[in-house]
Design a protein around this motif. Structure first.
Motif, PDB file in Angstrom:
ATOM      1  N   THR A 165       1.763  38.449  39.180  1.00 59.49           N
ATOM      2  CA  THR A 165       2.031  38.517  40.816  1.00 59.49           C
ATOM      3  C   THR A 165       2.946  37.330  41.183  1.00 59.49           C
ATOM      4  O   THR A 165       3.447  37.561  42.356  1.00 59.49           O
ATOM      5  N   THR A 166       3.371  36.395  40.275  1.00 62.95           N
ATOM      6  CA  THR A 166       4.022  35.380  40.852  1.00 62.95           C
ATOM      7  C   THR A 166       5.113  35.012  39.440  1.00 62.95           C
ATOM      8  O   THR A 166       4.738  35.612  38.441  1.00 62.95           O
ATOM      9  N   GLU A 167       6.183  34.465  39.939  1.00 60.87           N
ATOM     10  CA  GLU A 167       7.350  34.262  38.668  1.00 60.87           C
ATOM     11  C   GLU A 167       6.549  33.300  37.828  1.00 60.87           C
ATOM     12  O   GLU A 167       6.967  33.691  36.324  1.00 60.87           O
ATOM     13  N   ASP A 168       5.766  32.446  37.946  1.00 54.89           N
ATOM     14  CA  ASP A 168       5.019  31.658  37.049  1.00 54.89           C
ATOM     15  C   ASP A 168       4.124  32.403  36.049  1.00 54.89           C
ATOM     16  O   ASP A 168       4.089  32.090  34.653  1.00 54.89           O
ATOM     17  N   GLU A 169       3.555  33.330  36.834  1.00 52.73           N
ATOM     18  CA  GLU A 169       2.518  34.093  35.890  1.00 52.73           C
ATOM     19  C   GLU A 169       3.350  35.194  34.951  1.00 52.73           C
ATOM     20  O   GLU A 169       2.986  35.472  33.563  1.00 52.73           O
ATOM     21  N   ILE A 170       4.247  35.590  35.363  1.00 55.48           N
ATOM     22  CA  ILE A 170       5.344  36.458  34.425  1.00 55.48           C
ATOM     23  C   ILE A 170       6.006  35.644  33.532  1.00 55.48           C
ATOM     24  O   ILE A 170       5.804  36.205  32.252  1.00 55.48           O
ATOM     25  N   ALA A 171       6.320  34.618  33.795  1.00 58.65           N
ATOM     26  CA  ALA A 171       7.097  33.836  32.591  1.00 58.65           C
ATOM     27  C   ALA A 171       5.856  33.376  31.749  1.00 58.65           C
ATOM     28  O   ALA A 171       6.239  33.276  30.513  1.00 58.65           O
ATOM     29  N   ARG A 172       4.608  33.044  31.968  1.00 58.22           N
ATOM     30  CA  ARG A 172       3.558  32.463  31.257  1.00 58.22           C
ATOM     31  C   ARG A 172       3.384  33.690  30.249  1.00 58.22           C
ATOM     32  O   ARG A 172       3.080  33.452  29.151  1.00 58.22           O
ATOM     33  N   ARG A 173       3.129  34.895  30.884  1.00 60.47           N
ATOM     34  CA  ARG A 173       2.891  36.160  29.690  1.00 60.47           C
ATOM     35  C   ARG A 173       4.098  36.489  28.760  1.00 60.47           C
ATOM     36  O   ARG A 173       3.856  36.891  27.850  1.00 60.47           O
ATOM     37  N   ALA A 174       5.201  36.359  29.459  1.00 56.08           N
ATOM     38  CA  ALA A 174       6.533  36.463  28.496  1.00 56.08           C
ATOM     39  C   ALA A 174       6.532  35.398  27.397  1.00 56.08           C
ATOM     40  O   ALA A 174       6.930  35.907  26.337  1.00 56.08           O
ATOM     41  N   ALA A 175       6.345  34.143  27.702  1.00 59.83           N
ATOM     42  CA  ALA A 175       6.177  33.119  26.889  1.00 59.83           C
ATOM     43  C   ALA A 175       5.155  33.371  25.776  1.00 59.83           C
ATOM     44  O   ALA A 175       5.349  32.910  24.592  1.00 59.83           O
ATOM     45  N   ALA A 176       4.172  33.828  26.187  1.00 61.38           N
ATOM     46  CA  ALA A 176       2.864  34.139  25.187  1.00 61.38           C
ATOM     47  C   ALA A 176       3.081  35.260  24.215  1.00 61.38           C
ATOM     48  O   ALA A 176       2.710  35.019  22.824  1.00 61.38           O
ATOM     49  N   ILE A 177       4.254  36.097  24.648  1.00 66.76           N
ATOM     50  CA  ILE A 177       4.546  37.024  23.333  1.00 66.76           C
ATOM     51  C   ILE A 177       5.973  36.686  22.809  1.00 66.76           C
ATOM     52  O   ILE A 177       6.541  37.625  22.189  1.00 66.76           O
ATOM     53  N   GLY A 178       6.555  35.520  23.147  1.00 66.80           N
ATOM     54  CA  GLY A 178       7.788  35.157  22.385  1.00 66.80           C
ATOM     55  C   GLY A 178       8.829  36.265  23.255  1.00 66.80           C
ATOM     56  O   GLY A 178       9.879  36.194  22.395  1.00 66.80           O
ATOM     57  N   ASP A 219      11.761  36.762  26.535  1.00 69.33           N
ATOM     58  CA  ASP A 219      12.662  36.218  27.532  1.00 69.33           C
ATOM     59  C   ASP A 219      12.186  37.252  28.919  1.00 69.33           C
ATOM     60  O   ASP A 219      12.066  38.597  28.734  1.00 69.33           O
ATOM     61  N   VAL A 220      12.085  36.542  29.892  1.00 68.70           N
ATOM     62  CA  VAL A 220      11.680  37.382  31.246  1.00 68.70           C
ATOM     63  C   VAL A 220      12.796  38.197  31.654  1.00 68.70           C
ATOM     64  O   VAL A 220      12.416  39.507  31.722  1.00 68.70           O
ATOM     65  N   GLU A 221      13.962  37.959  31.683  1.00 71.98           N
ATOM     66  CA  GLU A 221      14.857  38.800  32.376  1.00 71.98           C
ATOM     67  C   GLU A 221      15.257  40.002  31.091  1.00 71.98           C
ATOM     68  O   GLU A 221      15.508  41.201  31.635  1.00 71.98           O
ATOM     69  N   GLU A 222      15.217  39.551  29.767  1.00 73.60           N
ATOM     70  CA  GLU A 222      15.282  40.709  28.963  1.00 73.60           C
ATOM     71  C   GLU A 222      14.082  41.716  29.023  1.00 73.60           C
ATOM     72  O   GLU A 222      14.479  43.066  29.044  1.00 73.60           O
ATOM     73  N   LEU A 223      12.803  41.252  29.199  1.00 73.24           N
ATOM     74  CA  LEU A 223      11.673  42.307  29.426  1.00 73.24           C
ATOM     75  C   LEU A 223      11.951  43.047  30.641  1.00 73.24           C
ATOM     76  O   LEU A 223      11.515  44.096  30.944  1.00 73.24           O
ATOM     77  N   ARG A 224      12.442  42.337  31.891  1.00 75.82           N
ATOM     78  CA  ARG A 224      12.684  43.021  33.171  1.00 75.82           C
ATOM     79  C   ARG A 224      13.794  44.151  32.904  1.00 75.82           C
ATOM     80  O   ARG A 224      13.421  45.519  33.446  1.00 75.82           O
ATOM     81  N   ALA A 225      14.717  43.922  31.880  1.00 73.79           N
ATOM     82  CA  ALA A 225      15.761  44.925  31.538  1.00 73.79           C
ATOM     83  C   ALA A 225      15.139  46.159  30.722  1.00 73.79           C
ATOM     84  O   ALA A 225      15.544  47.284  30.910  1.00 73.79           O
ATOM     85  N   ASN A 226      14.238  45.763  29.820  1.00 73.13           N
ATOM     86  CA  ASN A 226      13.958  46.820  28.719  1.00 73.13           C
ATOM     87  C   ASN A 226      12.514  47.279  28.798  1.00 73.13           C
ATOM     88  O   ASN A 226      12.305  47.955  28.176  1.00 73.13           O
ATOM     89  N   GLY A 227      12.013  46.478  29.629  1.00 69.10           N
ATOM     90  CA  GLY A 227      10.290  46.769  29.355  1.00 69.10           C
ATOM     91  C   GLY A 227       9.782  47.043  30.901  1.00 69.10           C
ATOM     92  O   GLY A 227      10.516  47.290  31.797  1.00 69.10           O
ATOM     93  N   ALA A 228       8.455  47.284  30.761  1.00 70.81           N
ATOM     94  CA  ALA A 228       7.612  47.232  32.172  1.00 70.81           C
ATOM     95  C   ALA A 228       7.198  45.853  32.397  1.00 70.81           C
ATOM     96  O   ALA A 228       6.120  45.576  32.309  1.00 70.81           O
ATOM     97  N   ALA A 229       8.125  45.225  33.245  1.00 71.06           N
ATOM     98  CA  ALA A 229       7.870  43.819  33.507  1.00 71.06           C
ATOM     99  C   ALA A 229       8.449  43.350  34.966  1.00 71.06           C
ATOM    100  O   ALA A 229       9.259  44.107  35.256  1.00 71.06           O
ATOM    101  N   GLY A 230       7.550  42.234  35.382  1.00 68.53           N
ATOM    102  CA  GLY A 230       7.832  41.803  36.783  1.00 68.53           C
ATOM    103  C   GLY A 230       6.731  41.841  37.381  1.00 68.53           C
ATOM    104  O   GLY A 230       5.531  42.114  36.939  1.00 68.53           O
ATOM    105  N   THR A 231       7.002  42.071  38.768  1.00 68.49           N
ATOM    106  CA  THR A 231       5.810  42.057  39.741  1.00 68.49           C
ATOM    107  C   THR A 231       5.220  43.576  39.604  1.00 68.49           C
ATOM    108  O   THR A 231       5.902  44.540  38.992  1.00 68.49           O
ATOM    109  N   PRO A 232       4.059  43.682  40.052  1.00 72.25           N
ATOM    110  CA  PRO A 232       3.212  45.150  40.125  1.00 72.25           C
ATOM    111  C   PRO A 232       4.304  46.058  40.823  1.00 72.25           C
ATOM    112  O   PRO A 232       4.458  47.226  40.295  1.00 72.25           O
TER     113      PRO A 232
END
Length: 308
Positions: free
Chosen positions: A237-250, A252-265
Motif C-alpha cells: 500500500t506504500t512505496e516502503d512496503e513494496i520495496a520491502r517485499r521486493a528486497a525480501a525476494i531479491g 528490483d521494484v521497477e523491474e517487478l513493476r515492468a514484468n510482474g504483478a507489482a506495485g499498489t493494489p
C-alpha cells in the motif's frame, strides 16, 4: 477472474510452510493453491531441501476443503505416464475432486543431473511429453470395465485396467510455454487451460493467438480453452512496503513493476486488466516469500475487492 497462489518450494520451504500458505489462500478466498514441481533450487541453497510435488499436494488435500490444487508444472521426465496417472487420480480422490495437472516436457537439466533423472534431447523430451499426455488422458478416459492399450515410440501400454478413476472426469490439464508449434498443438488436443508464465503482453497476445489457431485447426472451439498468465507478486500500500517485499525476494521494484504483478493494489488491478483484454481469465500470482502471509491477505482484501 480467478486469482491463484503459485509457490516455488524448491527455493526453500517445508511442508508446514506450504500448508500454512495453502490454508491462508483458502481462508482469504483464492481460487487455487499451486506449486512448482522442481527438485533443485535456483540461485539459492534451497534449504531445507526440495519437497515432492504430488506427495505434498496429497497432504494438503487432506488439510484443506475447498481450494483447488495443482502443479505449474510437473515435468514429464520425472514420472512414468502410468504411475503419474495413478498419483494424480489418487490425490483427486483425496481432495474430493479439486486437482489440476499442469504438465510440461521438462527443461532444467541441472536438477535431472542432481537426482539421477535421465534428461534426453529436447525433441525426445517433447515426444515423451506427447506420449505421456496420450497415456494419462487415455487411462482416465477409458470406460470402467474396459482396458486401455497404447503403442508409442517411448511407452507401451498393454491391456491396462485403467484404474483408478479420478473423481473428476477428467481432472483439468494445463499446458503452457512459448513453443511456436508443438506446444499450441498439444494444448489444443489435450489441455483445458493454456498458461503463459512471466511473459509480457506482446508475447502473450502472440502465443494466445497461436493456441487459438491450433484449436481451430482441429475443429475445437477456441473459446473452450481457458487462458491464463503467471506473474511474480509484489504488492504494497506504500512505496516502503513494496520495496520491502521486493528486497525480501531479491528483486528490483521497477523491474517487478515492468514484468510482474507489482506495485499498489490499483497498479496490480490495472496490470491484470491489460492481460484480461488479451483473453486471460486466470492469474497465478507467484509468491516467493512464503513467510509473508500478510501479503496474501492484502491482495485478497484490496486487489480481489477491486476486481469483484
Amino acid at each position: 477472474m480467478d486469482l491463484r497462489i503459485f509457490t516455488e518450494p524448491q527455493q526453500g520451504a517445508t511442508y508446514d510452510d506450504l500448508v500454512r500458505v495453502a490454508r491462508a489462500a483458502e481462508d482469504f478466498g483464492y481460487d487455487a493453491f499451486f506449486r512448482s514441481d522442481h527438485y533443485l533450487a535456483m540461485s539459492t541453497d534451497g534449504l531445507p531441501g526440495p519437497t515432492d510435488a504430488w506427495i505434498t499436494l496429497a497432504g494438503i488435500a487432506r488439510e484443506t476443503s475447498t481450494i483447488r490444487l495443482g502443479t505449474l508444472v510437473t515435468s514429464a521426465t520425472f514420472r512414468y505416464p502410468g504411475p503419474l496417472a495413478i498419483s494424480v487420480a489418487q490425490v483427486d480422490a483425496m481432495s474430493a475432486g479439486r486437482v489440476e495437472l499442469g504438465l510440461g516436457a521438462g527443461w532444467y537439466a541441472e536438477e535431472h543431473a542432481a537426482y539421477a533423472i535421465p534428461f534426453p534431447s529436447v525433441g525426445t523430451r517433447f515426444d515423451r511429453f506427447e506420449e505421456t499426455l496420450a497415456i494419462v488422458t487415455g487411462l482416465w478416459g477409458t470406460p470402467a470395465g474396459e482396458t486401455f492399450s497404447y503403442q508409442g515410440d517411448h511407452f507401451t501400454v498393454t491391456e491396462s485396467p485403467a484404474l483408478p478413476k479420478p473423481v473428476q472426469s477428467p481432472p483439468p490439464i494445463i499446458i503452457g510455454g512459448m513453443g511456436k508449434k508443438r506446444t499450441p498443438e498439444l494444448a489444443a488436443r489435450h489441455a483445458t487451460e493454456f498458461n503463459l508464465p512471466f511473459a509480457d503482453t506482446d508475447a502473450t497476445a502472440t502465443q494466445f493467438d497461436r493456441v487459438r489457431a491450433a484449436c481451430s485447426d482441429i475443429g475445437r472451439d477456441p473459446s473452450s480453452m481457458t487462458f491464463s498468465n503467471a506473474l511474480v507478486l509484489c504488492c504494497g500500500t506504500t512505496e516502503d512496503e513494496i520495496a520491502r517485499r521486493a528486497a525480501a525476494i531479491g528483486r528490483d521494484v521497477e523491474e517487478l513493476r515492468a514484468n510482474g504483478a507489482a506495485g499498489t493494489p490499483a497498479e496490480i488491478v490495472d496490470k491484470l486488466g491489460t492481460y484480461a483484454e488479451l483473453g486471460s481469465t486466470r492469474f497465478y500470482l507467484q509468491m516467493l516469500d512464503l513467510s509473508d502471509v500478510d501479503h496474501i491477505e492484502l491482495v485478497a482484501a484490496e486487489v480481489m475487492r477491486q476486481l469483484a
